[in-house]
Write an enzyme that holds these catalytic residues in place. Structure first.
Site, PDB file in Angstrom:
ATOM      1  N   CYS A 223      24.185  10.164   1.350  1.00  0.00           N
ATOM      2  CA  CYS A 223      24.837  11.031   0.360  1.00  0.00           C
ATOM      3  C   CYS A 223      26.107  11.679   0.908  1.00  0.00           C
ATOM      4  O   CYS A 223      27.020  12.020   0.144  1.00  0.00           O
ATOM      5  CB  CYS A 223      23.896  12.149  -0.075  1.00  0.00           C
ATOM      6  SG  CYS A 223      22.423  11.570  -0.917  1.00  0.00           S
TER       7      CYS A 223
ATOM      8  N   ASP B  94       1.137  -8.021   3.426  1.00  0.00           N
ATOM      9  CA  ASP B  94       0.090  -7.861   2.412  1.00  0.00           C
ATOM     10  C   ASP B  94      -0.251  -9.252   1.889  1.00  0.00           C
ATOM     11  O   ASP B  94       0.441 -10.235   2.185  1.00  0.00           O
ATOM     12  CB  ASP B  94       0.562  -6.902   1.313  1.00  0.00           C
ATOM     13  CG  ASP B  94      -0.616  -6.284   0.561  1.00  0.00           C
ATOM     14  OD1 ASP B  94      -1.762  -6.738   0.752  1.00  0.00           O
ATOM     15  OD2 ASP B  94      -0.385  -5.355  -0.233  1.00  0.00           O
TER      16      ASP B  94
HETATM   17  N1  GUN Z   1      -0.901  -2.431  -2.284  1.00  0.00           N
HETATM   18  C1  GUN Z   1      -1.143  -1.334  -3.008  1.00  0.00           C
HETATM   19  N2  GUN Z   1      -2.466  -1.165  -3.218  1.00  0.00           N
HETATM   20  C2  GUN Z   1      -3.080  -2.186  -2.607  1.00  0.00           C
HETATM   21  C3  GUN Z   1      -4.467  -2.556  -2.453  1.00  0.00           C
HETATM   22  O1  GUN Z   1      -5.380  -1.911  -2.949  1.00  0.00           O
HETATM   23  N3  GUN Z   1      -4.719  -3.704  -1.719  1.00  0.00           N
HETATM   24  C4  GUN Z   1      -3.705  -4.448  -1.162  1.00  0.00           C
HETATM   25  N4  GUN Z   1      -4.025  -5.524  -0.444  1.00  0.00           N
HETATM   26  N5  GUN Z   1      -2.417  -4.106  -1.304  1.00  0.00           N
HETATM   27  C5  GUN Z   1      -2.115  -3.008  -2.015  1.00  0.00           C
HETATM   28 ZN    ZN Z   2      20.726  12.050   0.493  1.00  0.00          ZN
END
Ligand code: GUN
Ligand code: ZN
Length: 652
Positions: A280, A90
């Protein structure tokens, strides 16, 4: 262009293969979030022990940490994390949403992701928040789109994730998705949905997913950003989400919360551990409470991962076995807000019908009034009112629901009535009015209902019967009440009986399956029916000495034989019921080989998965018959995979 292939599907839900620089990822897939600074569970363990073949981490965090950044740039991301599978990254968007502005530019973070060897890198999109005005949201969508175009030029061998934004405005979501479809991106996360999920606004989440799916290219995988709770996986998969990611497993664990597909359970409320996942297993409630917070969080994080992974496998099973709708209906009873989401699906009847298969291997199991909103049932009602042609009898008798198939259980009454008057027969079913001759067809015969109808179901049934009463052409229409009804019929009816159940069945199923008028086209001539000695059911339909159709025992629909296909081709103008293939595919299809997506020239938009299709060449000559695996839009969008499963090639 990365390769994404659809292997199996149930409606919008699908099992696919995505080709990445680190191997093939099978979807639906959950990508656990790895915080490169705090590894609750190591990526190696996720891969080797849990079987997660993909993970997601944050390139922004790596880039901002001098040591991690240097290691990632010199040895690569996979070495840094010691992970051999698919790594998605990300971009820092979420950090900017959580903590305000981030000090990075789109170009820089995309280039950085590419340079550290990320398999799927993400654009620096703008997180559109649910509180924002439409105008602000629209402007943010434009910025995200412009950045995605820039990113597409920088991505190199990395797959690019182009994020659908647009908050809770369906028009903006769809516009954003449609614009993204025109950009060379490879994966489409639906972003900006974390607040909706945190606030249990699942009905709005349905609106957002549907609007996004409407605009996107069906041949690219869809990722639901931040969806980490196993209770939403089935619903999201049903709506066509292929990938999920979760930091929740670790966050929940730190708060002592166990995730289950049915909901969340806090250790502070629990008295027993009812789970036997590998984490668990062997631990009592008392032992877990007595652990140090760090050990306890680790145990619960592992539990959350096992349960999430199991739910993904459960969903895959359901897609293959054809009971995902049942699974979703059960999961949506885990929380009233999810039940709202399930009910919301009723608003998207037409959209869901586009990918609804002609039939499934499994019967429709009624789990509650929401079941009646399923596309399988809505389609029945719609096609009945649009395609069904009433036999021209004088009277109509309506029977109450009985065991199935109806004709067998009403055989005696029908004979009695037919000896006195010219009648036709209906059954008043929870699914709607059922002409007796459609009683072996999916989903009529292949549905299991409780004996006691609930109020919603009974009301819906009455409405449909009422609607039919305005349309039907019968001079006399009565509910069956035994001998009394027979006496009445004898007084008012005068015509000779004319109803032939077998012929009516062939005609009604043809019209339902292939479109209004198909029955007349197919049955024009001397008709002969071959029946099974065992079951008495119709097997083969022969017209003028040619075997045109075979009736399937499992779903009551027809399989086309070449002479039947030829009749339909002559009777219906192109592109009806056709998949037109490119010239270089023709000899292969004539040889009985399947039709692959890249060879599809055009296709009838009315075709649905599992429909019988006429494969034709550019001169509209029949070259093969088979079954559609995809819709028209999918056939034209996918770069690989099977479009039509050919049953029989037609030699010149
Ligand atoms: N992680 C959770 N939501 C988002 C989003 O809207 N854009 C990006 N790039 N990462 C995220
Ligand atoms: Zn469990």
């Amino acid at each position: 262009m990365s390769m994404f292939e659809l292997l199996r599907r149930d409606g919008l839900a699908r099992i696919c293969k995505l080709e990445t620089p680190h191997g093939i990822l099978e979807t639906p897939a959950l990508l656990p979030v790895i915080n490169p600074r705090t590894l609750t569970v190591s990526p190696r363990e996720l891969y080797d022990v849990f079987g997660f073949k993909a993970i997601i981490t944050n390139s922004y965090i790596i880039r901002n940490d001098e040591k991690l950044r240097g290691q990632a740039l010199s040895g690569g991301l996979h070495e840094l994390l010691d992970y051999p599978g698919v790594i998605m990254t990300d971009s820092g968007t979420f950090q900017s949403y959580m903590y305000g502005e981030v000090d990075v530019k789109n170009e820089d973070i995309v280039t950085f992701q590419r340079d550290i060897g990320s398999d799927i890198g993400t654009v620096l999109d703008i997180f559109t928040e649910p509180e924002w005005s439409m105008e602000r949201t629209s402007d943010a969508v434009d910025v995200t789109l412009a950045r995605t175009e820039v990113a597409a030029k920088l991505k190199g061998d990395m797959l690019l994730a182009g994020v659908v934004q647009g908050s809770i405005f369906p028009d903006l979501r769809e516009r954003c998705a449609r614009s993204l479809a025109a950009i060379e991106a490879d994966v489409h996360p639906i972003g900006g949905v974390v607040p909706l999920m945190e606030q249990y606004r699942f009905a709005e989440l349905v609106d957002v997913i549907v609007a996004s799916k409407k605009g996107l290219n069906p041949a690219r995988p869809v990722h639901l950003f931040g969806a980490g709770h196993p209770m939403v996986f089935a619903l999201a998969a049903l709506l066509g989400c292929d990938m999920f990611d979760s930091a929740s497993y670790a966050k929940f664990a730190r708060d002592g919360r166990f995730m289950f597909p049915e909901g969340t359970a806090s250790l502070s409320d629990m008295k027993y551990i009812s789970c036997h996942c590998p984490a668990c297993h062997g631990h009592t409630y008392e032992e877990i409470v007595a652990m140090t917070p760090a050990r306890r969080a680790e145990l619960i994080a592992r539990h959350n991962l096992w349960v999430s992974q199991e739910e993904i496998l459960r969903i895959k099973r359901a897609i293959l076995e054809g009971d995902l709708w049942e699974l979703v209906e059960r999961r949506c009873r885990g929380h009233p807000a999810l039940l709202d989401a399930l009910r919301k699906l009723g608003d998207y009847e037409e959209f869901l019908e586009l990918t609804e298969p002609l039939s499934r291997e499994r019967a429709v199991f009624y789990t509650g009034p929401e079941t009646l909103n399923r596309p399988a049932i809505k389609r029945y009602q719609r096609r009945f009112f649009e395609r069904y042609e009433y036999p021209k009898t004088e009277a109509m008798i309506v029977f109450d629901e009985t065991s199935k198939p109806y004709w067998r259980h009403r055989q005696q009454e029908m004979q009695e009535i037919l000896s006195e008057c010219d009648s036709h027969f209906f059954v008043e079913s929870i699914l709607g009015p059922v002409p007796i001759e459609l009683d072996e067809m999916y989903p009529i015969a292949q549905s299991v209902m409780p004996l006691r109808g609930d109020r919603d179901a009974v009301e819906g049934m009455k409405d449909l019967m009422e609607r039919m009463s305005h349309e039907h052409p019968y001079a006399v229409a009565v509910g069956w009440d035994g001998k009394q009804t027979l006496d009445t019929l004898m007084m008012v009816c005068s015509d000779e009986p004319s109803f032939d159940l077998d012929l009516a069945r062939v005609k009604a199923v043809s019209d339902y399956q292939f479109g209004q008028g198909a029955g007349s086209i197919l049955l024009d001539g001397q008709v002969e029916l071959k029946k099974s000695n065992n079951t008495g059911k119709i097997r083969n339909v022969i017209v003028d000495g040619e075997h045109i159709l075979s009736m399937r025992a499992n779903d009551g629909f027809f399989t086309l034989r070449p002479p039947g296909a030829e009749r339909l081709r002559k009777g219906f103008p192109a592109p009806r019921l056709r998949v037109m293939v490119k010239d270089d595919s023709v000899p292969f299809n004539r040889d009985g080989r399947n039709v692959f997506c890249t060879f599809v020239q055009e296709c009838d938009p009315g075709l649905r998965p599992m429909d019988e299709v006429l494969v034709v060449n550019s001169s509209d000559e029949l070259v093969a018959i088979g079954r559609a695996m995809l819709t028209r839009d999918e056939m034209l969008a996918f770069q690989t995979g099977m479009a039509v499963k050919v049953r029989e090639g037609i030699k010149k």
